[in-house]
Design an enzyme around this catalytic site. Structure first.
Site, PDB file in Angstrom:
ATOM      1  N   GLU A 429       1.165   6.240   4.458  1.00 60.01           N
ATOM      2  CA  GLU A 429       0.457   6.370   5.570  1.00 60.01           C
ATOM      3  C   GLU A 429       0.119   4.826   6.259  1.00 60.01           C
ATOM      4  O   GLU A 429      -0.769   4.396   6.665  1.00 60.01           O
ATOM      5  CB  GLU A 429      -0.904   6.710   5.349  1.00 60.01           C
ATOM      6  CG  GLU A 429      -1.071   8.210   4.799  1.00 60.01           C
ATOM      7  CD  GLU A 429      -2.305   8.850   4.666  1.00 60.01           C
ATOM      8  OE1 GLU A 429      -3.376   8.162   4.800  1.00 60.01           O
ATOM      9  OE2 GLU A 429      -2.342  10.267   4.459  1.00 60.01           O
ATOM     10  N   GLU A 505       1.481  14.660   0.715  1.00 62.94           N
ATOM     11  CA  GLU A 505       0.170  14.714   0.333  1.00 62.94           C
ATOM     12  C   GLU A 505      -0.567  15.973   1.189  1.00 62.94           C
ATOM     13  O   GLU A 505      -0.046  16.062   2.287  1.00 62.94           O
ATOM     14  CB  GLU A 505      -0.403  13.425   0.733  1.00 62.94           C
ATOM     15  CG  GLU A 505      -1.887  13.196   0.407  1.00 62.94           C
ATOM     16  CD  GLU A 505      -2.487  11.778   0.611  1.00 62.94           C
ATOM     17  OE1 GLU A 505      -1.679  10.773   0.402  1.00 62.94           O
ATOM     18  OE2 GLU A 505      -3.709  11.734   1.482  1.00 62.94           O
TER      19      GLU A 505
END
Length: 829
Positions: A429, A505
């Site tokens: 991220e 994820e």
């Protein structure tokens, strides 16, 4: 690596691996003896929290400092502090601290070369020997080494000192503190295998035969060129020689040289998730009759492949990734590495059906990869949570420009021989997803991975799906990973048919073990600081497991998923104190996560069985909630069953409430406030509304019309006794091994009392001691380093550690006011 080379890598069938450095660790702590390559340097350190002027000098007075053995995490000792953000567990992880150790080096040790190897120091470490600065590392998750030899005093006393200076606001989760991984002394001859100097691959491997390629990097510390004999031997899992080869390389003075050997192994036993067979390469460097160095490299013979229409192939067989993300702490033990604690976590995950782990969001301890190799788990090995743009004020991003490339190369060189490692992740991220030139960093990091190891694919966890694609970051990696992108899988694959993608994820459902709020609500927060275990609550950006199950069914080309998270972890107690939201004091004292499928103490939540119902084949059924609902007699209680069978029949006090088939969509009404969606639809659970009456609730699962599994919950009476259940009755007497003892609060009939929160006191005597206590409550400020703990939802945990070098019985006792006590006798040997 040029684009055409990268394309070849993506289509390749490859690899084997594992290098743990330099041979087996020596149990006795001290200086390496003649012929030893590596020795533990963990014992007998002195520690002080707080800066100390002159502490690097050998004559500094540290007599009043605390004496301890490594690994050590000073932050887990507490206390919890409301002034420290719960994002990092509200524990004192930052500030300056020192470690010092006095040791003698015999005169006879002269002539060898010595390095201090630190597997992990959190963080901003600086190492001194006899007052001289030798080096250090900012990143706390990457191991490093410093050269001791020029400053060593042979035949006398030496002092090594390590200064750590972790900063506040340096992490989004609990990072731990201190010399929290193992420390070693590496001893080599004048010509030796370089650190992480073997690289083992299997460019071809079948059950009939395998080609094992061994690249060995040799270092010559002499002033003239050295011609040596290099012997490479392969041992099978039983330690028997199965192949060997030799060479006579010449290594230039003061330089390194690489030698490549290709060896055939007939009828190898392949490393697989079902049968994780491990081989060893034994590398010996000789000159005349003298052995200059001996280096061991465990590895596994296996191939991997991936690509559109293939999925992920292990030894030619498609394997769906049933993975979890895990942070590095082990609950009550904090970040201090412990082999058994890591092994226990992986054992629990395997029972759930998991076959993969993502090391979120940093390089793992070597012990995790060792355990994954032995146990047959696949690993997504991750390097960074941020690149140059920091997510928190003092995040590692501030050091990325100077250290990022070296950190990544060191991680790969250390880990590339582990057969369990099947992907490299260059980031999680990362904020550069939003930058038009962010792809350049992704390209460079991917190239580094390919340079160091062309056998494995590179991925990254992209949570800005549109930006990662638009700004070309996703196309720079071999396998784009998308975080919480389940609703985009079909769209991405349609637009990019040449891509292979993975759910890097997923889910992020939140819950507290054994807690059920009625009616079922999909709230954001609950004032109790606990989240219902009906498994329907998730943060705004996330979703429940059922959504990912459905998304993967609809897009079978996706390699699989890595759930956030396998275990609860310290810090980041979302939805309380979300790291990117303003702090709300009403959320105190929530201080650890709710995301785990397993709680912080290692006790499975209900979600464990939901995943087990999707990821395993051995017949199982699980029923929830508990059946203690005094005051709600006659009122409907939602009852759920999770099963991998075809249908479930529910009984209340022996009377059938009917059979229901799994797979039929069921709408669960939710009364909540944070979304317009007031219904939750699933086909992965079987659901009833049952008018409450005390007694026994039983679920029976059927396959092919036959009962294949059953389970029940009973209404419990008042707490009456304690029961202890150690996970192991015998442990090693090495001062590190652990037994995890589950403590149950039961009624007189032996039923778990689901709401019990009795205070339990512990004692351990003999050859062991109390190491830590826990109960899995994410909003408890009770210390982990203690000898008492309240139960949470009827359970508590006692961790028992052996005493170093002391064999014999360990007597463990648990007492609580008004309850019958419990005891157990363990053995250390």
């Amino acid at each position: 690596m040029r684009r055409r080379d990268r394309t070849l890598v993506c289509g390749r069938v490859l690899v084997t691996l594992l290098v743990l450095g330099a041979g087996p660790a020596v149990l006795a702590d001290g200086w390496p003896l003649a012929g030893e390559r590596r020795s533990s340097f963990d014992a007998g350190w002195r520690f002080q929290k707080g800066d100390a002027a002159g502490a690097e000098k050998p004559d500094f007075d540290d007599a009043r400092w605390r004496v301890l053995d490594l690994p050590h995490d000073w932050a887990i000792e507490g206390p919890f502090d409301p002034a420290i953000s719960p994002h990092q567990g509200a524990l004192p992880y930052f500030g300056v601290a020192w470690y010092r150790k006095r040791f003698e080096v015999p005169e006879s040790a002269r002539g060898r070369h010595y390095a201090l190897e630190i597997d992990g120091a959190m963080s901003n470490a600086t190492v001194f020997l006899n007052g001289h600065e030798l080096g250090g590392r900012p990143y706390g998750y990457v191991g490093f080494a410093v050269d001791l030899t020029p400053r060593l005093r042979f035949g006398g006393e030496n002092v090594v000192a390590v200064r750590l200076a972790p900063e506040p606001e340096s992490s989004r989760w609990y990072p731990g503190a201190g010399l929290y991984r193992h420390v070693w002394v590496d001893a080599t001859g004048p010509v030796h295998v370089e650190r992480w100097g073997t690289y083992v691959t299997t460019p071809a491997a079948t059950e009939a035969g395998a080609t094992v390629a061994v690249r060995t990097e040799l270092r010559n510390r002499e002033t003239g060129p050295a011609r040596v004999a290099l012997e490479t031997v392969i041992l099978d899992p039983e330690g028997r020689e199965v192949a060997r080869t030799s060479a006579s390389p010449t290594v230039p003075a003061g330089a390194t040289a690489a030698a490549l050997a290709k060896i055939t192994v007939l009828k190898p036993r392949l490393w697989d998730v079902e049968r994780p067979h491990l081989y060893k390469v034994i590398t010996t460097v000789r000159r005349a009759d003298a052995v200059l160095d001996r280096y061991e490299t465990p590895f596994g013979i296996r191939t991997i492949d991936w690509g559109p229409g293939k999925g992920f192939l292990l030894n030619g067989r498609r394997v769906s990734l049933k993975g979890v993300c895990n942070h590095h702490d082990t609950g009550a033990l904090g970040a201090a590495v412990n082999r058994r604690a890591i092994e226990r976590q992986l054992e629990i995950l395997k029972r759930m059906g998991a076959n993969a782990v993502r090391t979120s969001h940093n390089p793992p301890a070597p012990e995790l990869l060792d355990a994954a190799d032995r146990m047959g788990l696949l690993v997504l090995d991750e390097a960074f949570d941020m690149w140059g743009k920091t997510k928190v004020k003092n995040g590692h991003g501030k050091y990325f420009a100077e250290w990022g490339e070296r950190d990544l190369r060191d991680m790969i060189r250390r880990d590339r021989n582990h057969p369990s490692v099947v992907m490299w992740s260059i980031g999680n991220e990362i904020l550069e997803q939003a930058d038009a030139d962010g792809w350049q960093v992704a390209r460079r990091l991917t190239d580094i991975c390919h340079e160091e190891d062309p056998t494995r694919p590179v991925t990254a966890g992209f949570n800005q799906v549109e930006n990662a694609i638009k700004n070309r970051l996703a196309e720079q990696v071999d396998i784009p990973g998308f975080n919480y992108g389940v609703r985009e899988y079909a769209k991405i694959l349609a637009a990019h048919p040449g891509w292979t993608i993975v759910g890097a994820e997923t889910a992020s459902c939140v819950s507290s073990r054994g807690v059920y709020h009625l009616p079922i609500e999909k709230y954001e927060k609950h004032p109790s600081l606990q989240i219902s275990s009906y498994d329907v609550v998730a943060p705004r950006w996330a979703y429940c497991p059922d959504v990912e199950f459905a998304g993967l069914e609809a897009s079978p080309a996706v390699l699989g998923e890595f759930v956030w998270t396998g275990f609860d972890y310290l810090g980041e107690p979302t939805p309380y104190f979300a790291w990117d939201q303003p702090r709300d004091e009403k959320d105190w004292p929530a201080r650890s996560s709710y995301f785990g499928i397993v709680d912080l103490a290692g006790f499975p939540k209900d979600r464990f069985y939901l995943y087990q119902s999707q990821w395993t084949k051995e017949p199982m059924v699980h029923v929830l909630p508990h059946w203690n609902w005094a005051g709600r007699e006659g009122q409907p209680i939602p009852v759920m069953a999770y099963t991998n069978a075809e249908e479930v029949e529910l009984f209340l006090n022996g009377s059938s409430l009917g059979r229901k088939k799994k797979g039929e969509p069921y709408v669960i009404p939710v009364g909540e406030k944070i979304s317009e969606d007031r219904r939750f639809t699933t086909k992965y659970r079987v659901v009833w509304d049952v008018p409450y009456a005390p007694g026994t609730l039983e679920a029976v699962a059927y396959a092919g019309g036959k009962a294949v599994a059953s389970t029940e919950v009973r209404t419990a009476g008042a707490p009456a006794r304690l029961v202890l259940a150690p996970d192991r009755m015998t442990i090693r007497a090495d001062g590190e091994d652990l037994s995890f003892v589950t403590v149950r609060v039961e009624d007189a009939a032996g039923n778990l009392v689901p709401g019990a929160d009795n205070l339990i006191r512990f004692a351990a005597s003999g050859a062991g001691r109390v190491a830590a206590v826990d109960n899995g409550n994410p909003a408890s400020l009770e210390p982990f380093q203690a000898k008492e703990r309240k139960a949470f939802s009827g359970l508590a945990l006692l961790v028992v550690r052996s005493n170093r070098g002391v064999s014999g019985s360990i007597r463990v006792e648990a007492t609580s006011a008004g309850l019958a006590p419990a005891g157990a006798t363990l053995r250390a040997e």
